[in-house]
Design a protein around this motif. Structure first.
Motif, short mmCIF file in Angstrom:
data_model
loop_
_atom_site.label_atom_id
_atom_site.label_comp_id
_atom_site.label_asym_id
_atom_site.label_seq_id
_atom_site.Cartn_x
_atom_site.Cartn_y
_atom_site.Cartn_z
N LEU A 69 0.92 -1.20 0.03
CA LEU A 69 0.11 0.10 0.07
C LEU A 69 0.91 1.20 -0.06
O LEU A 69 1.81 1.31 0.77
N ILE A 70 0.71 1.97 -0.79
CA ILE A 70 1.38 3.34 -0.67
C ILE A 70 0.46 4.58 -0.82
O ILE A 70 -0.56 4.64 -1.08
N GLY A 71 0.95 5.81 -0.13
CA GLY A 71 0.38 6.79 -0.11
C GLY A 71 1.24 8.03 0.17
O GLY A 71 2.59 7.75 0.33
N PRO A 72 1.09 9.16 0.49
CA PRO A 72 1.93 10.24 0.69
C PRO A 72 2.79 9.84 2.06
O PRO A 72 2.25 9.29 2.84
N LEU A 73 4.03 10.14 1.95
CA LEU A 73 4.96 9.50 3.02
C LEU A 73 4.88 10.36 4.20
O LEU A 73 4.48 11.55 4.10
N PRO A 74 4.70 9.88 5.40
CA PRO A 74 4.62 10.51 6.59
C PRO A 74 5.64 11.68 6.71
O PRO A 74 5.34 12.81 7.19
N GLU A 75 6.82 11.62 6.13
CA GLU A 75 7.73 12.54 6.23
C GLU A 75 7.57 13.81 5.29
O GLU A 75 7.54 15.07 6.01
N VAL A 76 6.65 13.50 4.29
CA VAL A 76 6.16 14.78 3.43
C VAL A 76 5.20 15.30 4.29
O VAL A 76 4.86 16.61 4.12
N LEU A 77 4.40 14.63 5.12
CA LEU A 77 3.13 15.30 5.75
C LEU A 77 3.62 15.90 7.07
O LEU A 77 2.59 16.25 7.83
N ALA A 78 4.65 15.70 7.60
CA ALA A 78 5.16 16.07 8.91
C ALA A 78 4.76 17.46 9.22
O ALA A 78 4.44 17.65 10.33
N ASN A 79 4.73 18.52 8.33
CA ASN A 79 4.56 19.49 8.73
C ASN A 79 2.90 20.16 8.57
O ASN A 79 2.53 21.18 8.63
N GLY A 80 2.06 19.09 8.72
CA GLY A 80 0.84 19.11 8.80
C GLY A 80 0.10 19.35 7.38
O GLY A 80 -1.20 19.49 7.35
N GLU A 81 0.69 19.29 6.32
CA GLU A 81 0.15 18.95 4.91
C GLU A 81 -0.76 17.95 4.87
O GLU A 81 -0.89 16.71 5.28
N LYS A 82 -1.94 18.18 4.26
CA LYS A 82 -2.99 17.34 3.85
C LYS A 82 -2.67 16.57 2.75
O LYS A 82 -2.06 16.69 1.67
N PRO A 83 -3.05 15.01 2.92
CA PRO A 83 -2.58 14.00 2.05
C PRO A 83 -3.70 14.25 0.69
O PRO A 83 -5.00 14.42 1.01
N ILE A 84 -2.94 14.52 -0.33
CA ILE A 84 -3.79 14.48 -1.45
C ILE A 84 -4.46 13.08 -2.14
O ILE A 84 -5.59 12.88 -2.65
N TYR A 85 -3.74 12.13 -1.83
CA TYR A 85 -4.02 10.63 -1.83
C TYR A 85 -4.38 9.89 -0.92
O TYR A 85 -3.61 10.03 0.20
N LYS A 86 -5.37 8.64 -1.03
CA LYS A 86 -5.62 7.90 0.05
C LYS A 86 -4.47 6.95 -0.31
O LYS A 86 -3.83 6.72 -1.33
N GLN A 87 -4.55 5.87 0.84
CA GLN A 87 -3.42 4.72 0.53
C GLN A 87 -3.96 3.84 -0.67
O GLN A 87 -5.29 3.83 -0.60
N VAL A 88 -3.26 3.56 -1.37
CA VAL A 88 -3.68 2.67 -2.73
C VAL A 88 -2.65 1.53 -2.83
O VAL A 88 -1.60 1.65 -2.72
N LEU A 89 -3.15 0.30 -2.96
CA LEU A 89 -2.39 -0.83 -3.46
C LEU A 89 -1.72 -0.71 -4.95
O LEU A 89 -2.39 -0.37 -5.87
N VAL A 90 -0.24 -1.00 -4.79
CA VAL A 90 0.21 -0.55 -5.96
C VAL A 90 -0.24 -1.41 -7.26
O VAL A 90 -0.20 -0.61 -8.40
N LEU A 91 -0.58 -2.54 -7.15
CA LEU A 91 -1.29 -3.44 -8.03
C LEU A 91 -2.53 -2.64 -8.70
O LEU A 91 -2.75 -2.60 -10.04
N ARG A 92 -3.06 -1.90 -7.94
CA ARG A 92 -4.43 -1.05 -8.59
C ARG A 92 -3.92 0.18 -9.50
O ARG A 92 -4.68 0.46 -10.22
N LEU A 93 -2.72 0.40 -9.23
CA LEU A 93 -2.31 1.62 -10.28
C LEU A 93 -2.19 1.28 -11.74
O LEU A 93 -2.47 2.03 -12.46
N SER A 94 -1.97 0.11 -11.89
CA SER A 94 -1.88 -0.43 -13.13
C SER A 94 -3.20 -0.92 -14.02
O SER A 94 -3.23 -1.39 -15.01
#
Ligand SMILES: O=C(O)CCC(=O)C(=O)O
Ligand SMILES: [Fe+2]
Length: 135
Positions: free
Chosen positions: A109-134
């Protein structure tokens, strides 16, 4: 660890390139794609002007083209944008390219990395299974 896939693409001479599709417009689902192209050229990336402009990526001897894919766009919460691209065949020469797709494991499952959101930024994406991307 993720996976790495290497493709070997061969684009035979096409007398009327405008009447055919080398590779249609698409984004790679990868994290990064590392692309070796020969001296023929034909790879175009989408311009960012909102219109339908395409920028030719000139082949530079010994260089690699690095494309950002969908997975990195998600992981970085849009700091890096997946680039739409396409390939036009050549009227007088065959072309070869070797893309190396660096992918997260399909079962993760991938989603915006915790490090990227550490400053309180809102995640643009939900967690998604990589398999589903294709799909
Ligand atoms: O041949 C190229 O330069 C790019 C090929 C490509 O976009 C792909 O295989 O996903
Ligand atoms: Fe591609």
């Amino acid at each position: 660890m993720g996976s790495v896939r290497v493709n070997l693409n061969y684009y035979p001479i096409c007398p009327n390139p405008e009447l055919t599709i080398g590779v249609g417009r698409h984004c790679d689902v990868s994290t990064l794609t590392i692309l070796l192209q020969d001296e023929i050229g034909g790879l175009y990336v989408k311009g960012h002007d909102g219109d339908d402009s395409w920028i030719h990526v000139p082949p530079i001897k010994g260089s690699l083209v690095i494309n950002v894919g969908d997975a990195l766009q998600i992981l970085s919460n849009d700091r890096y944008k997946s680039i739409e691209h396409r390939v036009v065949a050549n009227a007088s020469k065959n072309r070869i390219s070797v893309p190396i797709f660096v992918n997260p494991r399909p079962s993760t499952l991938i989603g915006p990395l915790p490090e990227v959101l550490a400053n309180g930024e809102k995640p643009i994406y939900k967690q998604v299974l990589v398999l589903r991307l294709s799909i």
